[in-house]
Design a protein around this motif. Sequence first.
Motif, short mmCIF file in Angstrom:
data_model
loop_
_atom_site.label_atom_id
_atom_site.label_comp_id
_atom_site.label_asym_id
_atom_site.label_seq_id
_atom_site.Cartn_x
_atom_site.Cartn_y
_atom_site.Cartn_z
N SER A 1 0.96 -1.21 0.17
CA SER A 1 0.17 0.02 -0.10
C SER A 1 0.90 1.25 0.06
CB SER A 1 -0.96 -0.04 1.26
OG SER A 1 -1.79 -1.08 1.32
N ILE A 2 0.13 2.25 -0.74
CA ILE A 2 0.90 3.52 -0.90
C ILE A 2 -0.15 4.37 0.02
CG2 ILE A 2 1.69 5.54 -2.16
CD1 ILE A 2 2.32 3.43 -4.46
N VAL A 3 0.39 4.96 1.15
CA VAL A 3 -0.59 5.71 2.09
C VAL A 3 -0.17 7.17 2.23
CG1 VAL A 3 -1.48 5.48 4.25
CG2 VAL A 3 -1.00 3.48 2.99
N GLY A 4 -1.02 8.09 1.68
CA GLY A 4 -0.77 9.47 2.09
C GLY A 4 -1.04 9.96 3.66
N PHE A 5 -0.34 10.58 4.20
CA PHE A 5 -0.38 11.11 5.76
C PHE A 5 0.47 12.56 5.66
CE2 PHE A 5 3.43 8.82 5.65
CZ PHE A 5 4.39 9.47 6.61
N THR A 6 0.10 13.09 6.87
CA THR A 6 0.89 14.15 7.33
C THR A 6 1.95 13.77 8.23
OG1 THR A 6 -0.74 15.84 7.27
CG2 THR A 6 1.03 16.31 8.68
N GLU A 7 3.34 13.95 7.91
CA GLU A 7 4.58 13.41 8.71
C GLU A 7 5.01 14.41 9.73
OE1 GLU A 7 8.95 11.57 8.24
OE2 GLU A 7 7.72 12.35 6.47
N LEU A 8 5.23 14.06 10.84
CA LEU A 8 6.02 14.89 11.66
C LEU A 8 7.50 14.29 11.63
CD1 LEU A 8 6.41 17.15 13.84
CD2 LEU A 8 5.62 15.46 15.75
N GLY A 9 8.25 15.10 10.91
CA GLY A 9 9.70 14.84 10.95
C GLY A 9 10.52 14.89 12.11
N HIS A 10 11.56 14.17 12.17
CA HIS A 10 12.45 14.33 13.12
C HIS A 10 13.05 15.74 13.36
CE1 HIS A 10 15.49 13.93 9.88
NE2 HIS A 10 16.32 14.68 10.69
N ASP A 11 13.03 16.49 12.66
CA ASP A 11 13.44 18.18 12.64
C ASP A 11 11.97 18.81 13.17
OD1 ASP A 11 11.45 17.86 10.48
OD2 ASP A 11 12.89 18.84 8.93
#
Length: 168
Positions: A80-90
């Motif tokens: 699966s390719i799943v779109g989401f809002t990522e909270l990066g390590h930065d």
Amino acid sequence: MRVAACQAPLLAEDSTESIGRMQQCVRECETNGISVLCFPEAILGGLADFSDNPGRLAIRTDDGQLTAVLKPLASDTVSSIVGFTELGHDGALYNAAAVYQRGRITGVYRKIHPAIRRSVYRPGSETPVFREGELTFGIVICNDSNYPELTRCMAVQNAAVLFIPTNN
């Protein structure tokens, strides 16, 4: 190889409702011999650009949070390719798409060209490619599809297919 796309409504700022719908799509794909299933951008949590509290929608990838959220989608036969809002390590927010294969995240693409007018998302900077069996593929999210240099970068890395998760 068979591929499929699942377009879903943009739900309120709550990813839990979408997981059940996504799981149902994965199970249908298993039944129908689909190898790769592409979900739209921001299917998990919604688009942060339209939120009063965009950080609330973010999911981390570096601490197992996204893997735990995606667990109901685990499949031995469907990636699966799943779109989401990522909270990066930065600490920045990214409009991202995860590749989820056999119960684990095998990669993440971050949208390089966020919304045209203004966006809370920081732009990504990499054009990774991914594999499913013999297929090498790339991902560009929504507005990124207007920039052919991204496709060229992925083609140089032997991408034969391009998936474009877009929330229409």
